[in-house]
Each structure stands twice: as structure tokens, then as C-alpha cells.
Design an enzyme around this catalytic site. Structure first.
Site, PDB file in Angstrom:
ATOM      1  N   ARG A  12       0.845  -1.210   0.000  1.00 24.16           N
ATOM      2  CA  ARG A  12       0.000   0.000   0.000  1.00 24.16           C
ATOM      3  C   ARG A  12       0.879   1.257   0.000  1.00 24.16           C
ATOM      4  O   ARG A  12       1.015   1.937  -0.999  1.00 24.16           O
ATOM      5  CB  ARG A  12      -0.959  -0.020   1.200  1.00 24.16           C
ATOM      6  CG  ARG A  12      -2.115   0.979   1.087  1.00 24.16           C
ATOM      7  CD  ARG A  12      -1.756   2.399   1.478  1.00 24.16           C
ATOM      8  NE  ARG A  12      -1.344   2.520   2.871  1.00 24.16           N
ATOM      9  CZ  ARG A  12      -0.810   3.611   3.381  1.00 24.16           C
ATOM     10  NH1 ARG A  12      -0.611   4.677   2.635  1.00 24.16           N
ATOM     11  NH2 ARG A  12      -0.427   3.650   4.653  1.00 24.16           N
ATOM     12  N   ASP A  13       1.511   1.568   1.121  1.00 22.29           N
ATOM     13  CA  ASP A  13       2.296   2.802   1.234  1.00 22.29           C
ATOM     14  C   ASP A  13       3.408   2.813   0.180  1.00 22.29           C
ATOM     15  O   ASP A  13       3.708   3.852  -0.423  1.00 22.29           O
ATOM     16  CB  ASP A  13       2.894   2.893   2.651  1.00 22.29           C
ATOM     17  CG  ASP A  13       3.205   4.313   3.091  1.00 22.29           C
ATOM     18  OD1 ASP A  13       3.631   5.114   2.250  1.00 22.29           O
ATOM     19  OD2 ASP A  13       3.047   4.617   4.288  1.00 22.29           O
ATOM     20  N   HIS A 208       8.640   6.786   8.845  1.00 21.96           N
ATOM     21  CA  HIS A 208       9.318   6.927   7.554  1.00 21.96           C
ATOM     22  C   HIS A 208      10.781   7.261   7.792  1.00 21.96           C
ATOM     23  O   HIS A 208      11.153   7.841   8.817  1.00 21.96           O
ATOM     24  CB  HIS A 208       8.625   7.995   6.703  1.00 21.96           C
ATOM     25  CG  HIS A 208       7.368   7.480   6.044  1.00 21.96           C
ATOM     26  ND1 HIS A 208       7.298   7.149   4.721  1.00 21.96           N
ATOM     27  CD2 HIS A 208       6.155   7.188   6.567  1.00 21.96           C
ATOM     28  CE1 HIS A 208       6.077   6.695   4.431  1.00 21.96           C
ATOM     29  NE2 HIS A 208       5.355   6.715   5.539  1.00 21.96           N
ATOM     30  N   CYS A 239       3.646   9.422   0.866  1.00 18.11           N
ATOM     31  CA  CYS A 239       2.299   9.892   0.532  1.00 18.11           C
ATOM     32  C   CYS A 239       2.374  10.806  -0.687  1.00 18.11           C
ATOM     33  O   CYS A 239       3.073  11.819  -0.652  1.00 18.11           O
ATOM     34  CB  CYS A 239       1.697  10.647   1.721  1.00 18.11           C
ATOM     35  SG  CYS A 239       0.100  11.372   1.315  1.00 18.11           S
TER      36      CYS A 239
HETATM   37  N1  COA Z   1     -13.321   4.737  -3.644  1.00 18.61           N
HETATM   38  C1  COA Z   1     -13.736   4.879  -4.925  1.00 18.61           C
HETATM   39  N2  COA Z   1     -14.350   5.992  -5.385  1.00 18.61           N
HETATM   40  C2  COA Z   1     -14.566   6.988  -4.507  1.00 18.61           C
HETATM   41  C3  COA Z   1     -14.174   6.898  -3.180  1.00 18.61           C
HETATM   42  C4  COA Z   1     -13.521   5.723  -2.741  1.00 18.61           C
HETATM   43  N3  COA Z   1     -13.088   5.576  -1.487  1.00 18.61           N
HETATM   44  N4  COA Z   1     -14.517   8.031  -2.554  1.00 18.61           N
HETATM   45  C5  COA Z   1     -15.108   8.819  -3.449  1.00 18.61           C
HETATM   46  N5  COA Z   1     -15.148   8.189  -4.652  1.00 18.61           N
HETATM   47  C6  COA Z   1     -15.691   8.690  -5.911  1.00 18.61           C
HETATM   48  C7  COA Z   1     -17.052   9.310  -5.738  1.00 18.61           C
HETATM   49  O1  COA Z   1     -18.053   8.343  -5.859  1.00 18.61           O
HETATM   50  C8  COA Z   1     -17.081  10.334  -6.842  1.00 18.61           C
HETATM   51  O2  COA Z   1     -17.286   9.662  -8.080  1.00 18.61           O
HETATM   52  P1  COA Z   1     -18.089  10.349  -9.297  1.00 18.61           P
HETATM   53  O3  COA Z   1     -17.242  11.511  -9.720  1.00 18.61           O
HETATM   54  O4  COA Z   1     -18.141   9.255 -10.314  1.00 18.61           O
HETATM   55  O5  COA Z   1     -19.401  10.762  -8.711  1.00 18.61           O
HETATM   56  C9  COA Z   1     -15.644  10.852  -6.870  1.00 18.61           C
HETATM   57  O6  COA Z   1     -14.846   9.788  -6.328  1.00 18.61           O
HETATM   58  C10 COA Z   1     -15.460  12.107  -6.041  1.00 18.61           C
HETATM   59  O7  COA Z   1     -15.989  11.888  -4.736  1.00 18.61           O
HETATM   60  P2  COA Z   1     -15.789  12.894  -3.522  1.00 18.61           P
HETATM   61  O8  COA Z   1     -16.456  12.327  -2.337  1.00 18.61           O
HETATM   62  O9  COA Z   1     -16.183  14.291  -3.978  1.00 18.61           O
HETATM   63  O10 COA Z   1     -14.248  12.815  -3.261  1.00 18.61           O
HETATM   64  P3  COA Z   1     -13.118  13.937  -3.415  1.00 18.61           P
HETATM   65  O11 COA Z   1     -12.823  14.170  -4.837  1.00 18.61           O
HETATM   66  O12 COA Z   1     -13.423  15.094  -2.526  1.00 18.61           O
HETATM   67  O13 COA Z   1     -11.861  13.136  -2.796  1.00 18.61           O
HETATM   68  C11 COA Z   1     -11.163  11.439  -1.250  1.00 18.61           C
HETATM   69  C12 COA Z   1     -11.883  12.758  -1.436  1.00 18.61           C
HETATM   70  C13 COA Z   1     -11.061  11.208   0.248  1.00 18.61           C
HETATM   71  C14 COA Z   1     -11.948  10.319  -1.913  1.00 18.61           C
HETATM   72  C15 COA Z   1      -9.751  11.511  -1.893  1.00 18.61           C
HETATM   73  O14 COA Z   1      -9.133  12.716  -1.539  1.00 18.61           O
HETATM   74  C16 COA Z   1      -8.848  10.345  -1.494  1.00 18.61           C
HETATM   75  O15 COA Z   1      -9.082   9.230  -1.885  1.00 18.61           O
HETATM   76  N6  COA Z   1      -7.786  10.611  -0.724  1.00 18.61           N
HETATM   77  C17 COA Z   1      -6.864   9.602  -0.267  1.00 18.61           C
HETATM   78  C18 COA Z   1      -5.541   9.828  -0.907  1.00 18.61           C
HETATM   79  C19 COA Z   1      -4.545   8.772  -0.518  1.00 18.61           C
HETATM   80  O16 COA Z   1      -4.710   7.599  -0.780  1.00 18.61           O
HETATM   81  N7  COA Z   1      -3.449   9.199   0.124  1.00 18.61           N
HETATM   82  C20 COA Z   1      -2.410   8.332   0.506  1.00 18.61           C
HETATM   83  C21 COA Z   1      -2.731   7.479   1.644  1.00 18.61           C
HETATM   84  S1  COA Z   1      -2.669   8.341   3.171  1.00 18.61           S
HETATM   85 ZN    ZN Z   2       3.232   6.248   5.431  1.00 24.44          ZN
END
Ligand code: COA
Ligand code: ZN
Length: 305
Positions: A12-13, A208, A239
Site C-alpha cells: 500500500r504505502d 518513515h 504519501c
Molecule cells: N473509492 C472509490 N471511489 C470513490 C471513493 C472511494 N473511497 N470516494 C469517493 N469516490 C468517488 C465518488 O463516488 C465520486 O465519483 P463520481 O465523480 O463518479 O461521482 C468521486 O470519487 C469524487 O468523490 P468525492 O467524495 O467528492 O471525493 P473527493 O474528490 O473530494 O476526494 C477522497 C476525497 C477522500 C476520496 C480523496 O481525496 C482520497 O481518496 N484521498 C486519499 C488519498 C490517498 O490515498 N493518500 C495516501 C494514503 S494516506
Molecule cells: Zn506512510
């Protein structure tokens, strides 16, 4: 008996920040080899929008494969309720949520404030409790030791968010040094403060190695009573939404440190190095790190009994 528990977070990370995609079948072989080496907990992927992190698009398939391997706890990261639902549907044993103590990193990483993120975690705890499923929920306080965007992260905020996560019903709470800013004195101080606030719910150190202090910080956490560590094979990791973030503390080196101190990890170093070969072969152009891989096991080395 294991005295420390290591969760391998490379799939994952590590892979979320790699420049090269690891094919799904290679991920499966790597995870199997990690389990054969004795890793009992593996964070196999994240349920985030596939467009955001294409390397995690196959996480459901990876979770399902990992569930066929006996004896491992299958962990996945989720950033919101939707991610949690996908993780539960796939069958993950444990779901971890990144809750940044830095407001700037929180906004960049999950487009939510820390408080909104804790609201998502609470909603997931309620969903889990209503369903009667045994899925474990971890709240990981990220950027707990500093942030490349915000700079200093007040320790009071770390204690506050860890407490809110414990009160939201998380089974366990981790502290994460997402960008590798921590030093051993700070690790001791912050773990001690959070332990005083939430007791045994404080579990893992997610460290890290960005500034070379990964092992020193792990040892400081160990001496502060921490027995659960996240680490990444080959020091992959970081990240994508935290500028300057780089790899996790290196699993091979962490296992060597503990085993040579007489602290059992349950992990076989030789088999771990075999798993590393599989990982390197699957992403041959990706930079990997690790002193054990460079120098080898010392003559006469004996694993902890
Ligand atoms: N899995 C799959 N799709 C997802 C989802 C998830 N967990 N969460 C939201 N979506 C989809 C929504 O259904 C929406 O789809 P659509 O455009 O087809 O309607 C789209 O993504 C946007 O949804 P929204 O709730 O507005 O999300 P956002 O664009 O504000 O993003 C997060 C918020 C939290 C989903 C995003 O910032 C994220 O995934 N961050 C994690 C990043 C990461 O992995 N960092 C490293 C690990 S710490
Ligand atoms: Zn980490």
C-alpha cells in the site's frame, strides 16, 4: 513468541508512491512470499478512487487473494465511508484511516478537515457495529511529528485527534511520521503523552526513513512500550499528497534490529530476503533501499528465540 508485531505496508504505502506499476499477479506472489517469511499483518492496498491512485485500482482483487493465505491479517486503507464499504465488501480484516494532525496535509490528502475525517471514521464504526461484522478499525494520526506543508504540528493537536479517534470507537490508534520529521526524543514524548490520554488503544508506530532516523525512532518507540510497527520492504513508500515524503522504515533492517537485540518478530530473515527478490523483479526500475540487502546477515547471526 513474537514480542513485536510488524505490519508490512509496502503493497500500500510503497506502491502508492512508486514510479512503476506492479502487475496484479506479481503483487499476489509478493504478498504470498511476505506471509511465508512470517509477516502476520500486511496492508495490501487502499480503497481510494482508482483515478487518483491507479496503482491501487486492483485492491479488491488483492484483498480477496490475500484472504486465501492462511494466518495473515489483511489490512486496507480507506479515506472515507465509501472506501470503508468497499473494504468490507472485499473482506478486509482491518481498515486503517489516515487522519492528518496537520490541517494543510488533511486538506491536500483527503480534501477534508481532520474533524470531518474523524466524522467519517465514526460513521464507519457505527456501520460496522450495526452490521455485527468483526472488521477492525484503526485511526492513524498522520503527520503527527511535523508536516512539509504546515511545518510544526502542535503535540496538543496530536493528543486531541488521537483522543477523538479513540472516543469515536476505533479499536486502535497509530501515530504516523508521514514525512519523516520525527526524532527519537520527540517519539518518546508524543507516544508517552498519547498513551497517557488513550491507554492501550495506542498501538502502532508508522515511521518513515526520510531523514535516516527510521530505526532510531523505532527503537525509541519500542523503549516507550510500542510493540506494533509498520514498515516497508526495500524502504518503498510515501504519501503522494505530502510533498517531500519518501520511504518507510525498511522492513528487512527493522527485523534485523529487533532479532539481533533478542526481540522475536516471528519473521525469517532469509525468507524475507527471498520476498525482496520477488518485489525487485516485479518493479526492476524502482529505487529500493536497505542495509541488510547491501551487507547481508552477519556471520554467526542467530534469530531471537
Ligand atoms: N473509492 C472509490 N471511489 C470513490 C471513493 C472511494 N473511497 N470516494 C469517493 N469516490 C468517488 C465518488 O463516488 C465520486 O465519483 P463520481 O465523480 O463518479 O461521482 C468521486 O470519487 C469524487 O468523490 P468525492 O467524495 O467528492 O471525493 P473527493 O474528490 O473530494 O476526494 C477522497 C476525497 C477522500 C476520496 C480523496 O481525496 C482520497 O481518496 N484521498 C486519499 C488519498 C490517498 O490515498 N493518500 C495516501 C494514503 S494516506
Ligand atoms: Zn506512510
Amino acid at each position: 513468541m513474537r514480542q513485536v508485531h510488524i505490519c508490512e505496508v509496502g503493497p500500500r504505502d510503497g506502491l502508492q508512491n512508486a514510479h512503476h506499476l506492479m502487475p496484479t499477479e506479481a503483487k499476489k506472489r509478493w504478498i504470498r512470499a511476505l506471509a511465508e517469511a512470517g509477516l502476520e499483518e500486511i496492508e495490501v492496498g487502499s480503497f481510494v478512487p482508482p483515478k487518483l491512485i491507479p496503482a491501487m485500482a486492483d485492491t479488491a482483487e488483492i484483498v480477496q487473494h490475500a484472504l486465501t493465505i492462511p494466518g495473515i491479517r489483511v489490512v486496507a486503507l480507506a479515506p472515507n465511508v465509501k472506501g470503508f464499504q468497499r473494504a468490507v465488501e472485499a473482506g478486509a480484516h482491518k481498515v486503517t484511516f489516515p487522519v492528518s494532525a496537520s490541517r494543510k496535509h488533511s486538506e491536500s490528502n483527503v480534501r477534508m478537515t481532520p474533524e470531518q475525517m474523524i466524522g467519517q471514521v465514526k460513521a464507519c464504526v457505527e456501520l460496522r457495529d450495526a452490521s455485527g461484522k468483526p472488521t477492525l478499525i484503526e485511526g492513524a494520526v498522520s503527520t503527527a511529528f511535523g508536516c512539509t506543508m504546515q511545518g510544526e504540528v502542535p503535540e496538543d493537536d496530536v493528543v486531541k485527534f488521537a483522543t477523538m479517534l479513540a472516543e469515536a470507537g476505533c479499536d486502535c490508534v497509530a501515530l504516523a511520521d508521514t514525512v519523516g520529521y520525527a526524532n527519537p526524543a520527540q517519539i518518546r514524548r508524543v507516544f508517552r503523552r498519547v498513551r497517557a490520554a488513550i491507554g492501550a488503544k495506542l498501538e502502532a508506530a508508522h515511521l518513515h526513513n526520510t531523514r535516516g532516523l527510521g530505526l532510531a525512532n523505532a527503537l525509541a518507540a519500542y523503549e516507550e512500550g510500542v510493540r506494533h510497527f509498520d514498515s516497508s520492504m526495500g524502504g518503498l513508500g510515501g504519501c503522494p499528497f505530502a510533498p517531500g515524503a519518501s520511504g518507510n522504515v525498511i522492513t528487512e533492517d527493522l527485523v534485523f534490529m529487533f532479532e539481533s537485540m533478542g526481540v522475536p518478530t516471528g519473521i525469517d530473515l532469509d525468507k524475507l530476503m527471498e520476498a525482496r527478490k520477488l518485489m525487485v523483479a516485479a518493479i526492476p526500475d524502482e529505487p529500493v533501499y536497505g542495509h541488510m540487502a547491501l551487507a547481508g546477515v552477519p556471520k554467526g547471526f542467530r534469530a531471537a528465540a
